[in-house]
Design a protein around this motif. Structure first.
Motif, mmCIF file in Angstrom:
data_model
loop_
_atom_site.group_PDB
_atom_site.id
_atom_site.type_symbol
_atom_site.label_atom_id
_atom_site.label_comp_id
_atom_site.label_asym_id
_atom_site.label_seq_id
_atom_site.Cartn_x
_atom_site.Cartn_y
_atom_site.Cartn_z
ATOM 1 N N MET A 1 0.844 -1.205 0.000
ATOM 2 C CA MET A 1 0.000 0.000 0.000
ATOM 3 C C MET A 1 0.879 1.254 0.000
ATOM 4 S SD MET A 1 -3.274 0.847 2.431
ATOM 5 C CE MET A 1 -3.383 -0.772 3.178
ATOM 6 N N GLU A 2 0.422 2.252 -0.668
ATOM 7 C CA GLU A 2 1.168 3.509 -0.646
ATOM 8 C C GLU A 2 1.070 4.167 0.726
ATOM 9 O OE1 GLU A 2 0.696 6.743 -3.051
ATOM 10 O OE2 GLU A 2 1.040 5.707 -4.941
ATOM 11 N N CYS A 3 2.080 4.937 1.046
ATOM 12 C CA CYS A 3 2.072 5.582 2.361
ATOM 13 C C CYS A 3 0.804 6.389 2.604
ATOM 14 C CB CYS A 3 3.288 6.491 2.496
ATOM 15 S SG CYS A 3 4.777 5.559 2.825
ATOM 16 N N GLU A 4 0.465 7.203 1.629
ATOM 17 C CA GLU A 4 -0.673 8.094 1.788
ATOM 18 C C GLU A 4 -1.953 7.304 2.099
ATOM 19 O OE1 GLU A 4 -1.003 11.668 0.018
ATOM 20 O OE2 GLU A 4 -2.784 11.748 1.297
ATOM 21 N N ALA A 5 -2.190 6.259 1.320
ATOM 22 C CA ALA A 5 -3.394 5.459 1.519
ATOM 23 C C ALA A 5 -3.343 4.715 2.849
ATOM 24 C CB ALA A 5 -3.545 4.469 0.370
ATOM 25 N N LEU A 6 -2.173 4.210 3.158
ATOM 26 C CA LEU A 6 -2.005 3.504 4.427
ATOM 27 C C LEU A 6 -2.319 4.440 5.604
ATOM 28 C CD1 LEU A 6 -1.074 1.122 6.119
ATOM 29 C CD2 LEU A 6 1.288 1.754 5.680
ATOM 30 N N TRP A 7 -1.762 5.629 5.515
ATOM 31 C CA TRP A 7 -1.970 6.590 6.611
ATOM 32 C C TRP A 7 -3.443 6.987 6.741
ATOM 33 C CZ3 TRP A 7 0.098 7.028 10.904
ATOM 34 C CH2 TRP A 7 0.030 8.183 11.679
ATOM 35 N N GLN A 8 -4.100 7.131 5.604
ATOM 36 C CA GLN A 8 -5.532 7.455 5.650
ATOM 37 C C GLN A 8 -6.311 6.352 6.378
ATOM 38 O OE1 GLN A 8 -6.976 10.228 5.161
ATOM 39 N NE2 GLN A 8 -5.018 11.114 4.488
ATOM 40 N N THR A 9 -5.928 5.111 6.140
ATOM 41 C CA THR A 9 -6.594 3.999 6.819
ATOM 42 C C THR A 9 -6.367 4.084 8.329
ATOM 43 O OG1 THR A 9 -5.940 2.716 4.892
ATOM 44 C CG2 THR A 9 -6.845 1.485 6.757
ATOM 45 N N VAL A 10 -5.111 4.361 8.687
ATOM 46 C CA VAL A 10 -4.780 4.465 10.106
ATOM 47 C C VAL A 10 -5.556 5.620 10.742
ATOM 48 C CG1 VAL A 10 -2.911 4.995 11.719
ATOM 49 C CG2 VAL A 10 -2.501 3.442 9.802
ATOM 50 N N LEU A 11 -5.549 6.759 10.062
ATOM 51 C CA LEU A 11 -6.256 7.921 10.612
ATOM 52 C C LEU A 11 -7.743 7.615 10.772
ATOM 53 C CD1 LEU A 11 -4.613 11.001 8.827
ATOM 54 C CD2 LEU A 11 -4.198 10.117 11.129
ATOM 55 N N GLY A 12 -8.274 6.901 9.774
ATOM 56 C CA GLY A 12 -9.692 6.545 9.844
ATOM 57 C C GLY A 12 -9.994 5.744 11.099
ATOM 58 N N GLU A 13 -9.100 4.855 11.438
ATOM 59 C CA GLU A 13 -9.332 4.058 12.644
ATOM 60 C C GLU A 13 -9.132 4.904 13.913
ATOM 61 O OE1 GLU A 13 -7.683 0.112 12.592
ATOM 62 O OE2 GLU A 13 -7.579 0.058 14.792
ATOM 63 N N LEU A 14 -8.093 5.736 13.900
ATOM 64 C CA LEU A 14 -7.808 6.573 15.069
ATOM 65 C C LEU A 14 -8.948 7.539 15.361
ATOM 66 C CD1 LEU A 14 -4.036 7.394 14.483
ATOM 67 C CD2 LEU A 14 -4.990 6.087 16.395
#
Ligand code: ADP
Ligand code: MG
Length: 461
Positions: A1-14
């Protein structure tokens, strides 16, 4: 996964786990810079966010990253870098991140909890001479502190610093400790508030650990005891402190003390301790002048990675005069406001932000009872002593001060004041108020005491 997309997933959970305000404050300007062989590097806008994430949200971030990567994360590093830094400068308008300065979120009170206090010395490394602004209100005391720092135990022993709340006593005395440790890392420097000392002493008594307690303190080279006015009324602790003081003093160990008033104004302080306190150098610290307040605001902003125009500093400094802690509080509000709106404030913005703070209807919220309590607390007497009828001088003056404060702080009528003070006649109240009014004209220390009580009244609970 690209960083940007990965981070969006993490932020979504946070986002689901953290309050909206906290999420916006701490995560809005973060990004995932790289994710390489289990090592995630997260970019944050400033050192405060970095510390905050490390200390407060690390677990949550780690867990969410684990979820998003199927447990591939082994390590997270937080580093200062914003999205702005990676956006091409040729296209500035596409950036919706803060335009000029990195501004830290939230107030320093919460942040300072995160600063690590050295467990051995109990000193906060944040308090150093370099960040202490010197002006006419504190230059003598600062000079004394520097002299003590360069030759501890030689001159000015003890050094007794006194002054009102939030004027920098703790900062300065800790700066001495930090400077000594820097020059002589082997020295045993110990900072303690008098309340801590008292608590430790009582614990040691209870747990039969007196020998241990005594030896830790008798090995100290530099003792920094903050807020010694709290020794008032604590006989056992005073006794112990007296012996400690003598032992250290006879060994030429440096002792630094602070208090919100002069030794002679601390009620129920044993005479022998009082005369010890008065035996060295006494230096006072007073309210900073306008130019000093402006310089302090500049310095505090610098520490918080923020910067404002001169007119803004001047406005804040002109309107917040009482003490440096309030000054910092006002600055923090302005900074928090910028953070929320992602832009530098204009002067009218700042006027609005501070309007609520400056004109808060504190006065109306004060109950007469609170005044009685504040006065009795200040003089370490019972509230019944204030409302009672004893003619002892040490009770009469506090009683009159309580009446005076009711008159000027809440504009209570004389009959009301009499009633609140245990059913006294309104003429008694009138007499008391005019007595104090004329006394403070000629008695500086009384005026200072009343100022201190007044400040305490308005401190947030
Ligand atoms: P006190 O112990 O007298 O109540 P503190 O030392 O806790 O006051 O000071 C309150 C706050 O104001 C601290 O954050 C301190 O760093 C700051 N402060 C006070 N005076 C100055 C100054 N002259 N320069 C820079 N910061 C100051
Ligand atoms: Mg203090």
């Amino acid at each position: 996964m690209e960083c940007e997309a990965l981070w969006q997933t993490v932020l979504g959970e946070l986002e689901l786990q953290i309050s909206k305000a906290n999420f916006t404050t701490w995560f809005k300007q973060t990004l995932l810079i790289s994710f390489d062989q289990g090592h995630a590097t997260i970019g944050v806008p400033n050192v405060f966010t970095q510390k905050w994430l490390e200390n407060k949200y690390h677990k949550e971030i780690f867990r969410s990253l684990q979820h998003a990567t199927n447990d591939a994360v082994q390590k997270i590093t937080y580093t200062i870098q914003t999205k702005r830094d990676v956006i091409a400068p040729s296209n500035p308008s596409s950036s919706n991140f803060s335009p000029s300065v990195h501004i830290l979120p939230q107030a320093t009170e919460t942040m300072s909890v995160q600063v690590e206090v050295d467990p051995r010395s109990n000193l906060n490394p944040r308090y150093i001479f370099d960040t202490f602004i010197v002006g006419p209100s504190n230059e003598l005391v600062t000079a004394a502190c520097r002299a003590v720092a360069s030759s501890p135990g030689r001159q000015y022993n003890p050094l007794f610093i006194y002054g009102g709340v939030g004027l920098g006593k703790t900062h300065l005395m800790q700066a001495v400790g930090n400077a000594i440790l820097q020059m002589y890392p082997g020295r045993n420097v110990r900072y303690i508030t008098t309340e801590q000392f008292s608590q430790e002493y009582l614990n040691a008594l209870q747990n039969h650990k007196m020998a241990e307690f005594k030896s830790t303190y008798r090995d100290v080279d530099v003792l920094i005891a903050d807020d010694v006015q709290f020794l008032a009324g604590k006989e056992k602790t005073q006794e112990e402190f007296f012996h400690l003081f003598n032992t250290l003093y006879e060994d030429n160990k440096q002792i630094i003390l602070s208090s919100d008033r002069l030794p002679k104004m601390i009620p129920t302080l044993e005479d022998r301790l009082r005369s010890r306190f008065e035996g060295g150098m006494i230096a006072d610290i007073s309210k900073p002048e306008l130019e000093t307040r402006i310089a302090i605001l500049r310095e505090k902003s610098r520490q918080k990675n923020a910067a404002f125009g001169d007119e803004i500093y001047r406005f804040i400094a002109t309107n917040v005069q009482n003490n440096v802690r309030e000054l910092e509080g006002a600055l923090n509000r302005v900074i928090a406001h910028c953070q929320l709106n992602n832009r530098q404030p204009t002067l009218p913005d700042v006027q609005n932000i501070l309007a609520t703070m400056l004109s808060s209807p504190k006065k109306k919220a004060l109950a007469p009872r609170m005044i009685v309590e504040a006065v009795s607390q200040f003089y370490s007497i019972e509230t019944e002593d204030i409302t009672g009828r004893s003619r002892k001088k040490e009770l009469v003056t506090p009683r009159q001060i309580a009446m005076y404060l009711m008159r000027c702080e809440i504009e209570a009528s004389f009959p009301t004041i009499g009633r609140e003070l245990g059913g006294k006649d309104h003429t008694t109240a009138m007499h008391a108020v005019s007595k104090i009014e004329s006394e403070i004209e000629k008695n500086d220390s009384l005026r200072e005491e009343i100022d201190l009580i007044r400040q305490k009244l308005y401190l947030p609970a």
